[in-house]
Design a protein around this motif. Structure first.
Motif, PDB file in Angstrom:
ATOM      1  N   ALA A 102       0.843  -1.202   0.000  1.00 33.24           N
ATOM      2  CA  ALA A 102       0.000   0.000   0.000  1.00 33.24           C
ATOM      3  C   ALA A 102       0.877   1.250   0.000  1.00 33.24           C
ATOM      4  N   THR A 103       1.943   1.235   0.816  1.00 32.77           N
ATOM      5  CA  THR A 103       2.844   2.389   0.884  1.00 32.77           C
ATOM      6  C   THR A 103       3.513   2.628  -0.470  1.00 32.77           C
ATOM      7  N   GLN A 104       3.914   1.532  -1.114  1.00 31.33           N
ATOM      8  CA  GLN A 104       4.530   1.656  -2.446  1.00 31.33           C
ATOM      9  C   GLN A 104       3.557   2.284  -3.443  1.00 31.33           C
ATOM     10  N   ASP A 105       2.283   1.837  -3.349  1.00 28.43           N
ATOM     11  CA  ASP A 105       1.246   2.380  -4.245  1.00 28.43           C
ATOM     12  C   ASP A 105       1.082   3.887  -4.024  1.00 28.43           C
ATOM     13  N   ILE A 106       1.060   4.286  -2.742  1.00 32.59           N
ATOM     14  CA  ILE A 106       0.881   5.713  -2.420  1.00 32.59           C
ATOM     15  C   ILE A 106       2.077   6.517  -2.929  1.00 32.59           C
ATOM     16  N   LYS A 107       3.284   5.947  -2.797  1.00 28.22           N
ATOM     17  CA  LYS A 107       4.487   6.650  -3.287  1.00 28.22           C
ATOM     18  C   LYS A 107       4.419   6.838  -4.801  1.00 28.22           C
ATOM     19  N   LYS A 108       3.879   5.820  -5.487  1.00 24.60           N
ATOM     20  CA  LYS A 108       3.687   5.940  -6.939  1.00 24.60           C
ATOM     21  C   LYS A 108       2.698   7.061  -7.245  1.00 24.60           C
ATOM     22  N   GLU A 109       1.615   7.094  -6.440  1.00 23.43           N
ATOM     23  CA  GLU A 109       0.598   8.152  -6.606  1.00 23.43           C
ATOM     24  C   GLU A 109       1.253   9.525  -6.457  1.00 23.43           C
ATOM     25  N   ILE A 110       2.114   9.646  -5.438  1.00 21.31           N
ATOM     26  CA  ILE A 110       2.757  10.938  -5.155  1.00 21.31           C
ATOM     27  C   ILE A 110       3.612  11.382  -6.337  1.00 21.31           C
ATOM     28  N   SER A 111       4.336  10.430  -6.941  1.00 23.98           N
ATOM     29  CA  SER A 111       5.155  10.825  -8.098  1.00 23.98           C
ATOM     30  C   SER A 111       4.248  11.271  -9.247  1.00 23.98           C
ATOM     31  N   GLY A 112       3.063  10.650  -9.339  1.00 16.35           N
ATOM     32  CA  GLY A 112       2.070  11.081 -10.341  1.00 16.35           C
ATOM     33  C   GLY A 112       1.579  12.494 -10.056  1.00 16.35           C
ATOM     34  N   TYR A 113       1.360  12.814  -8.764  1.00 18.53           N
ATOM     35  CA  TYR A 113       0.901  14.162  -8.386  1.00 18.53           C
ATOM     36  C   TYR A 113       1.916  15.215  -8.833  1.00 18.53           C
ATOM     37  N   MET A 114       3.205  14.878  -8.691  1.00 18.61           N
ATOM     38  CA  MET A 114       4.258  15.840  -9.058  1.00 18.61           C
ATOM     39  C   MET A 114       4.240  16.104 -10.572  1.00 18.61           C
ATOM     40  N   LYS A 115       3.990  15.023 -11.342  1.00 16.49           N
ATOM     41  CA  LYS A 115       3.918  15.194 -12.801  1.00 16.49           C
ATOM     42  C   LYS A 115       2.724  16.074 -13.179  1.00 16.49           C
ATOM     43  N   ILE A 116       1.599  15.856 -12.496  1.00 16.25           N
ATOM     44  CA  ILE A 116       0.400  16.667 -12.770  1.00 16.25           C
ATOM     45  C   ILE A 116       0.678  18.129 -12.412  1.00 16.25           C
ATOM     46  N   PHE A 117       1.375  18.339 -11.301  1.00 16.59           N
ATOM     47  CA  PHE A 117       1.722  19.706 -10.898  1.00 16.59           C
ATOM     48  C   PHE A 117       2.555  20.378 -11.992  1.00 16.59           C
ATOM     49  N   GLY A 118       3.553  19.638 -12.526  1.00 19.38           N
ATOM     50  CA  GLY A 118       4.392  20.167 -13.603  1.00 19.38           C
ATOM     51  C   GLY A 118       3.548  20.547 -14.815  1.00 19.38           C
ATOM     52  N   ALA A 119       2.613  19.668 -15.176  1.00 20.47           N
ATOM     53  CA  ALA A 119       1.749  19.917 -16.335  1.00 20.47           C
ATOM     54  C   ALA A 119       0.885  21.166 -16.097  1.00 20.47           C
ATOM     55  N   LEU A 120       0.363  21.293 -14.883  1.00 25.38           N
ATOM     56  CA  LEU A 120      -0.496  22.453 -14.561  1.00 25.38           C
ATOM     57  C   LEU A 120       0.299  23.762 -14.612  1.00 25.38           C
ATOM     58  N   ALA A 121       1.548  23.709 -14.110  1.00 25.97           N
ATOM     59  CA  ALA A 121       2.392  24.912 -14.120  1.00 25.97           C
ATOM     60  C   ALA A 121       2.688  25.322 -15.564  1.00 25.97           C
ATOM     61  N   VAL A 122       3.045  24.330 -16.396  1.00 21.20           N
ATOM     62  CA  VAL A 122       3.350  24.626 -17.810  1.00 21.20           C
ATOM     63  C   VAL A 122       2.110  25.184 -18.504  1.00 21.20           C
ATOM     64  N   LEU A 123       0.955  24.567 -18.265  1.00 15.42           N
ATOM     65  CA  LEU A 123      -0.281  25.024 -18.921  1.00 15.42           C
ATOM     66  C   LEU A 123      -0.680  26.433 -18.472  1.00 15.42           C
ATOM     67  N   THR A 124      -0.360  26.781 -17.220  1.00 20.35           N
ATOM     68  CA  THR A 124      -0.646  28.149 -16.745  1.00 20.35           C
ATOM     69  C   THR A 124       0.191  29.154 -17.529  1.00 20.35           C
ATOM     70  N   ILE A 125       1.469  28.815 -17.732  1.00 22.49           N
ATOM     71  CA  ILE A 125       2.351  29.701 -18.509  1.00 22.49           C
ATOM     72  C   ILE A 125       1.852  29.785 -19.954  1.00 22.49           C
ATOM     73  N   VAL A 126       1.439  28.636 -20.502  1.00 18.83           N
ATOM     74  CA  VAL A 126       0.926  28.609 -21.881  1.00 18.83           C
ATOM     75  C   VAL A 126      -0.321  29.501 -21.988  1.00 18.83           C
ATOM     76  N   THR A 127      -1.200  29.433 -20.991  1.00 20.40           N
ATOM     77  CA  THR A 127      -2.424  30.261 -20.999  1.00 20.40           C
ATOM     78  C   THR A 127      -2.071  31.734 -21.129  1.00 20.40           C
ATOM     79  N   VAL A 128      -1.097  32.171 -20.306  1.00 15.50           N
ATOM     80  CA  VAL A 128      -0.706  33.593 -20.321  1.00 15.50           C
ATOM     81  C   VAL A 128      -0.017  33.924 -21.647  1.00 15.50           C
TER      82      VAL A 128
END
Lengths: 110, 197
Positions: free
Chosen positions: A3-29
């Motif tokens: 379960a802990t391994q699964d959550i750690k995988k989820e967390i790395s996914g969250y970081m990728k989503i954060f990166g995508a959101l940051a890039v898309l915010t810059i693209v919007t502007v």
């Protein structure tokens, strides 16, 4: 342990989503600086906002792995929301036969 | 009396009750903000003059606040993940950061946007642009304040539940997080609509 391994995988996914959101915010502007017509500008801005919103909903709100009942709630909401916007756009588009009365009011009646 | 289905899923829905409750609430919120966005479209389409958002409002400040809310979405989901890994210390850290980011958003909004606008007499009665700007962003700010109160409670006194019922407490943080993400999504649409177009 698994379960802990699964959550750690989820967390790395969250970081990728954060990166995508940051890039898309810059693209919007950045896109807003382009000299395009208002129609195209609205279309591009709403497409990017929808992608960003979908990323937040799918991964941070874990909607990608949610129960069917939640999807049903959201489907009903979407129908009502689209109906609301349909009425709005219909009102704007329906110019046929509408008299412009503001001039007569300002010039004569009062 | 024990409140049922706070942890275990109801057999008929497959969900614990608070999950259903928050999604129904968020559905009503979609309609609330949808009605205001709809009003914005009507006002703008019906107006003979309209301000360009990027010329009236500060795009750098709006972009900064967008990033603040996106980062706070990450920290609140990390707070939930920390509890699932039985790490209360990390939960406190991430939830604390979420609260600080929420406060940052509000301070920037009030000090660098609302107050200078009011000083220059750019108020709701000036033009429909400012009327819808203050209503939409003001209602959003009220939602941020509401989220901050809930998150602060769960960071402080509400965290005691971790000792007695960790599973229910983890679910509570998931629900608070869902609300906070929704507030972020509203801003994701609000920012380009008001500031850029």
């Amino acid at each position: 342990m698994d379960a802990t391994q699964d959550i750690k995988k989820e967390i790395s996914g969250y970081m990728k989503i954060f990166g995508a959101l940051a890039v898309l915010t810059i693209v919007t502007v950045a896109v807003s600086l382009l000299k395009v017509g208002i129609g195209l500008a609205v279309f591009i801005a709403m497409v990017i906002a929808t992608v960003k919103g979908s990323l937040v909903a799918s991964f941070f709100m874990h909607l990608a792995h949610e129960k069917k009942l939640i999807y049903l709630f959201l489907l009903i909401t979407l129908v009502f929301l689209m109906s609301l916007f349909f009425i709005t756009f219909g009102t704007i588009g329906d110019q046929v036969g509408v008299k412009i009365v503001s001039e007569s009011i300002s010039s004569g009646v009062h | 009396m024990q409140v049922p289905y706070t942890v275990k899923a109801r057999p008929d829905t497959g969900l614990y009750n608070a999950k259903i409750g928050i999604w129904l609430f968020l559905a009503s919120e979609v309609m609330l903000f949808g009605a205001l966005f709809s009003s914005y479209i009507l006002l703008r389409a019906g107006s003979t003059t309209w301000f360009v958002g990027s010329e009236e409002l500060s795009v750098p400040i709006g972009t900064f606040n967008t990033m603040v809310l996106i980062v706070s979405s990450v920290t609140v989901v990390m707070a939930w993940a920390s509890l699932r890994m039985n790490d209360l210390k990390k939960y406190k850290l991430y939830m604390g950061l979420t609260i600080l980011l929420g406060l940052t958003f509000l301070v920037v909004k009030i000090m660098f946007e609302y107050l200078p606008k009011i000083e220059h007499h750019h108020i709701p009665s000036t033009h429909n642009f400012y009327a819808i700007y203050f209503v939409l962003t003001g209602l959003h700010a009220l939602h941020v304040i509401g989220g901050l109160i809930v998150n602060a409670y769960f960071w402080g006194p509400g965290a005691k539940m971790w000792e007695t019922d960790p599973e229910q407490f983890t679910n509570r943080i998931e629900i608070a997080g869902l609300y906070w993400h929704f507030v972020d999504i509203v801003w994701i649409f609000l920012f380009p609509t008001i500031y850029l177009l």
